[in-house]
Scaffold this motif. Structure first.
Motif, short mmCIF file in Angstrom:
data_model
loop_
_atom_site.label_atom_id
_atom_site.label_comp_id
_atom_site.label_asym_id
_atom_site.label_seq_id
_atom_site.Cartn_x
_atom_site.Cartn_y
_atom_site.Cartn_z
N ALA A 14 -3.04 5.08 -12.88
CA ALA A 14 -3.60 3.73 -12.46
C ALA A 14 -2.69 3.18 -11.52
N GLY A 15 -0.63 3.28 -11.24
CA GLY A 15 -0.26 3.09 -10.05
C GLY A 15 1.03 2.35 -10.06
N LYS A 16 1.32 2.46 -12.28
CA LYS A 16 2.49 1.02 -12.71
C LYS A 16 3.26 1.56 -11.76
N THR A 17 4.10 2.79 -12.38
CA THR A 17 5.18 3.28 -11.75
C THR A 17 5.39 3.21 -10.64
N THR A 18 4.80 3.69 -9.43
CA THR A 18 4.33 3.41 -8.24
C THR A 18 5.07 2.47 -7.81
N VAL A 19 3.96 1.50 -8.27
CA VAL A 19 4.44 -0.23 -8.56
C VAL A 19 5.63 -0.62 -8.60
N LYS A 52 8.36 1.41 -8.49
CA LYS A 52 8.95 1.97 -7.89
C LYS A 52 9.44 1.50 -5.84
N LEU A 53 8.11 0.85 -5.51
CA LEU A 53 8.32 0.03 -4.12
C LEU A 53 8.85 -1.34 -4.63
N LEU A 54 9.09 -1.65 -5.55
CA LEU A 54 9.63 -2.94 -5.61
C LEU A 54 10.82 -2.88 -5.58
N LEU A 55 11.59 -1.62 -6.14
CA LEU A 55 13.12 -1.93 -6.40
C LEU A 55 13.48 -0.55 -5.52
N GLY A 56 12.74 -0.36 -4.29
CA GLY A 56 13.55 0.06 -3.63
C GLY A 56 13.58 1.58 -3.34
N LEU A 57 12.81 2.05 -4.37
CA LEU A 57 12.96 3.48 -4.63
C LEU A 57 12.20 4.02 -4.03
N LEU A 58 11.13 3.17 -3.55
CA LEU A 58 10.27 3.97 -2.48
C LEU A 58 9.74 3.61 -1.38
N LYS A 59 9.27 4.08 -0.27
CA LYS A 59 9.14 3.01 0.83
C LYS A 59 7.22 3.66 0.98
N THR A 91 0.45 -1.20 -0.19
CA THR A 91 -0.05 0.07 0.03
C THR A 91 0.71 1.08 -0.01
N LYS A 92 0.68 2.60 -0.85
CA LYS A 92 1.76 3.03 -0.63
C LYS A 92 0.73 4.35 -0.73
N TYR A 93 0.13 5.50 0.08
CA TYR A 93 -0.09 6.62 0.28
C TYR A 93 0.49 7.79 -0.61
N TYR A 94 0.44 8.69 -1.62
CA TYR A 94 0.90 10.43 -0.77
C TYR A 94 -0.25 10.72 -0.79
N GLY A 95 0.38 11.62 0.39
CA GLY A 95 -0.56 11.99 1.05
C GLY A 95 -1.94 11.95 1.62
N SER A 96 -2.50 11.87 1.30
CA SER A 96 -4.31 11.77 1.10
C SER A 96 -4.71 10.64 0.40
N LYS A 97 -3.84 10.79 -0.56
CA LYS A 97 -4.44 9.97 -1.57
C LYS A 97 -3.54 9.24 -1.72
N THR A 148 3.78 2.23 2.20
CA THR A 148 2.49 2.97 3.46
C THR A 148 2.50 1.83 4.62
N ALA A 149 2.40 0.53 3.85
CA ALA A 149 1.94 -0.59 4.17
C ALA A 149 2.93 -1.81 3.48
N GLY A 150 2.46 -2.73 4.12
CA GLY A 150 2.61 -4.18 3.15
C GLY A 150 4.25 -4.17 3.15
N SER A 151 4.44 -4.72 2.00
CA SER A 151 6.22 -5.07 1.60
C SER A 151 5.50 -6.03 -0.05
N ALA A 152 7.42 -5.22 -0.32
CA ALA A 152 7.81 -6.11 -1.25
C ALA A 152 9.12 -6.33 -1.33
N SER A 153 9.41 -7.76 -2.69
CA SER A 153 10.35 -8.22 -2.61
C SER A 153 11.07 -8.44 -3.69
N ILE A 154 12.22 -8.97 -3.99
CA ILE A 154 12.35 -9.40 -5.65
C ILE A 154 13.95 -10.73 -5.27
#
Lengths: 307, 130, 230
Positions: A42-47, A49-56, A12-18, A58-64
């Motif tokens: 839709a969130g593709k780039t966010t996902v 970046k989360l997978l690559l550890g470029l973003l933190k 899960t990722k929130y940008y502020g309240s979005k 908000t909840a949950g986890s990702a792994s490679i």
């Protein structure tokens, strides 16, 4: 059973309240080319970046490769190739200099001949400086820099946005070439459904941060059906069939987009509503995607007056 | 054996179906004969710039229909025509396509005789070579 | 291997500034020493009064050297600004930041390379030139007594001040604050250190301020760099 290469768990990722990514659960196994599609925002780039550890998250986890994305070791990063839209390379460097720079980070993996071959194919010279290259040429160099270390996992975030068809094709060829090597995996996001259809054997559809589909391309194509019902009277107003997504109607015909239904259910409904006949219409992947992600219950932006 | 296959991504017809259709036609036209070797899955995939699984799928389905046979280690070959299965669903699919053509012909105003002659002519082109 | 590649890249990117600063300092400094230009800056920079003045010439020479000192002060700060901006501001605007960070190496290594390059840059450009001037001045046959090392130290303190400015600019660049006032907050710290450096305090007190200032800024830079999301 192939290894799970990419995994997210309640991501899960929130940008502020979005809310950008909403409790995403994803599993990608080795050996496939996954097409990652979704509307803009839709969130593709966010996902990715989360997978690559470029973003933190908000909840949950990702792994490679089983390693948590927030703590990716350099060893793991060496096995991953990443190209993103924009292709910002170091402007003052020449292609040769850039090769040397990139090479230092992939000791033992760099395939000099392959790089030379690609640069030659793109009709570029190693002496050219990045700042003098066009955006298409920069994309080509990016592709070469990323493919040459023979990464086990290739992640591409819409790398061919705004680029010509020839370059798009080169990227696809690069993906195909990579997948032929043992145990490689590709995840690429694109807006060009024809490209996705060509090379992807898995489809991941994300819509408003939510995972809408994670299946083989074939399964998706089979699941999203467009059925044309012909009536000898006005088609029914109420549409109570399983898997109904949206509709289009004319005086005597009703075209429904249905998801994950069977021919039997369609036949039953046709009988129930008194349709004269029905045809299952085959449509392109792009049409299927548009119908699948369209706002509910309406497939067209404009509603024409009944004439 | 080099065969020319053209696929069109983004069309209504899935790519594997397009490959199947073109290979079938190539065999039906006699360009590929029984025992001829088909291009390797990887080679064709690289040429067409499609996922190898798609090509493999097309080959596999054609094999199920009896048009192709695979010899492990050697590759995929055109099968013995006598072993090709002719099942009902294929005839139905064929009938549907005939309907489309006949419908077009009739709407354009051609008589049954003209259409029949056309059909015989074109069939001759195929059977001549096999 | 990886670190060296990063270091080489950072050095190459700062090179124009390093060369520019060194050459300009060399040229202008030589000019000042030769021409014995009169002091016109008033009290804007510290006085390099040596511990004891033997004769009028010494005083005069040392005042020329102190003019070089003021040049050194200007160039160190300018260099700090230039390197800081090049390493931590430009990357964002030209969006090469993504490329720099997505290296198969620890993120800390990228930062260490940048800071190491900055230190090497300061030492080898203005540091070297300043030391050269000092050595030249000390060789001059006009001097009857050797220059005090204090002069040399003061010069190096100025160079360190340039490094502090560099760190301040880095912290400001990495800060994700949207308002420019909070973004440039780190420069307040820089100002404090600056004031300490140009004061007439004892050397050890100045050094304490310098070291503490550098440590705080280093911590801030590290924290912001490692945690910055793309």
């Amino acid at each position: 059973m192939a290894d799970v290469i990419l995994k997210t768990s309640g991501l899960t990722k929130y940008y502020g309240s979005k809310l950008a990514v909403d409790h995403l659960d994803l599993k990608i196994e080795a050996g496939s080319i996954c097409g990652f599609v979704g509307r803009n925002g839709a969130g593709k780039t966010t996902v990715i970046k989360l997978l690559l550890g470029l973003l933190k998250p908000t909840a949950g986890s990702a792994s490679i490769f089983g390693c948590d994305s927030q703590n990716l070791t350099p060893d793991i990063r060496q096995r991953v190739g990443y190209v993103a839209e924009g292709h910002r390379l170091i402007r003052w460097m020449t292609i040769a200099r850039l090769e040397k720079f990139q090479r230092a980070f992939f000791p033992g993996q760099w395939d000099r001949e392959f790089f030379a071959e690609m640069i030659d194919y793109f009709e570029l010279s190693k002496k050219q400086k990045v700042k003098h290259l066009s955006s298409g040429q920069r994309a080509q160099v990016s592709l070469a820099l990323t493919l040459v270390p023979h990464p086990e996992l290739l992640i591409m975030d819409d790398p061919t946005l705004g680029l010509d068809a020839a370059i798009r094709r080169q990227f696809l060829e690069g993906m195909i070439r990579l997948i032929m090597e043992q145990g490689r995996t590709v995840l690429f996001s694109s807006h060009i459904l024809a490209d996705v259809e060509r090379v992807a054997d898995r489809l991941i559809v994300i819509d408003k941060g939510v995972l809408r589909a994670d299946c083989t391309t074939e399964q998706f194509r089979d699941s999203v059906k467009k059925v044309r019902f012909s009536f000898d009277k006005t088609p029914p107003e109420e549409i109570d069939i399983d898997g109904y997504l949206n509709s289009r109607r004319s005086e005597k015909e009703l075209e429904l987009t249905l998801v994950k239904t069977t021919e039997q259910k369609i036949a039953d409904w046709a009988q129930k509503t008194g349709a004269e006949k029905f045809d299952i219409v085959q449509t392109s992947l792009e049409d299927q995607f548009i119908d699948y992600t369209a706002p509910q219950k309406r497939s067209r932006l404009f509603q024409w007056e009944k004439d | 054996m080099g065969i020319w296959i053209q696929i069109s991504a983004g069309s209504d017809k899935p790519i594997y179906a397009q490959i199947m259709e073109q290979v079938s036609q190539t065999i039906a036209k006699g360009i590929l004969k029984a025992g001829d070797k088909l291009p390797a899955v990887r080679k064709l995939a690289a040429e067409l710039v499609v996922n190898p699984n798609t090509v493999a799928n097309a080959y596999r389905l054609l094999e199920k229909e009896g048009l192709l046979t695979t010899k492990t280690g050697s590759g995929t070959f055109v099968g013995d025509p006598k072993l090709r299965s002719k099942d009902i669903s294929q005839l139905n699919a064929l009938a549907e396509r005939m309907d489309t053509l006949i419908g077009q012909g009739v709407n354009l105003g051609f008589s049954g005789d003209v259409l029949m002659k056309m059909f015989k002519d074109r069939l001759g082109k195929f059977t001549k070579k096999s | 291997m990886k670190f060296i590649a990063l270091l080489k890249k950072e050095l190459r990117e700062c090179l124009p500034f390093l060369i520019g600063a060194a050459v300009l300092l060399l040229v202008l400094g030589t000019l000042f020493l030769r021409l014995d230009a009169p002091r016109t800056y008033g009290g804007l920079y510290p006085d390099f009064k040596p511990a004891s003045a033997i004769n009028i010439y010494q005083l005069k020479q040392s005042s020329s050297l102190s003019l070089v000192g003021s040049l050194l002060w200007i160039f160190s700060i300018a260099l700090g600004l230039a390197i800081g901006i090049r390493q931590f501001w430009v990357a964002f605007y030209s969006r090469t930041w993504d490329f720099e960070i997505c290296r198969p190496t620890r993120r800390a290594a990228v930062l260490t390379a940048k800071i190491t390059a900055a230190i090497i840059g300061f030492v080898l450009s203005v540091g070297l030139v300043w030391s050269l001037f000092y050595w030249y001045a000390s060789q001059s046959s006009i001097w009857f007594t050797p220059l005090t090392g204090r002069l040399l130290t003061k010069g190096w303190i100025f160079i360190a001040l340039g490094f502090v400015v560099y760190l301040g600019v880095a912290v400001a660049g990495l800060s994700t604050e949207r308002w420019y006032t909070t973004k440039l907050f780190s420069l307040g710290l820089v100002l404090i250190v600056y004031i300490a450096c140009v004061s007439e305090w004892r050397l050890w007190l100045i050094l304490i301020f310098l070291v503490i200032g550098i440590l705080i800024l280093l911590l801030q830079v590290t924290e912001k760099f490692l945690n910055r999301q793309l």
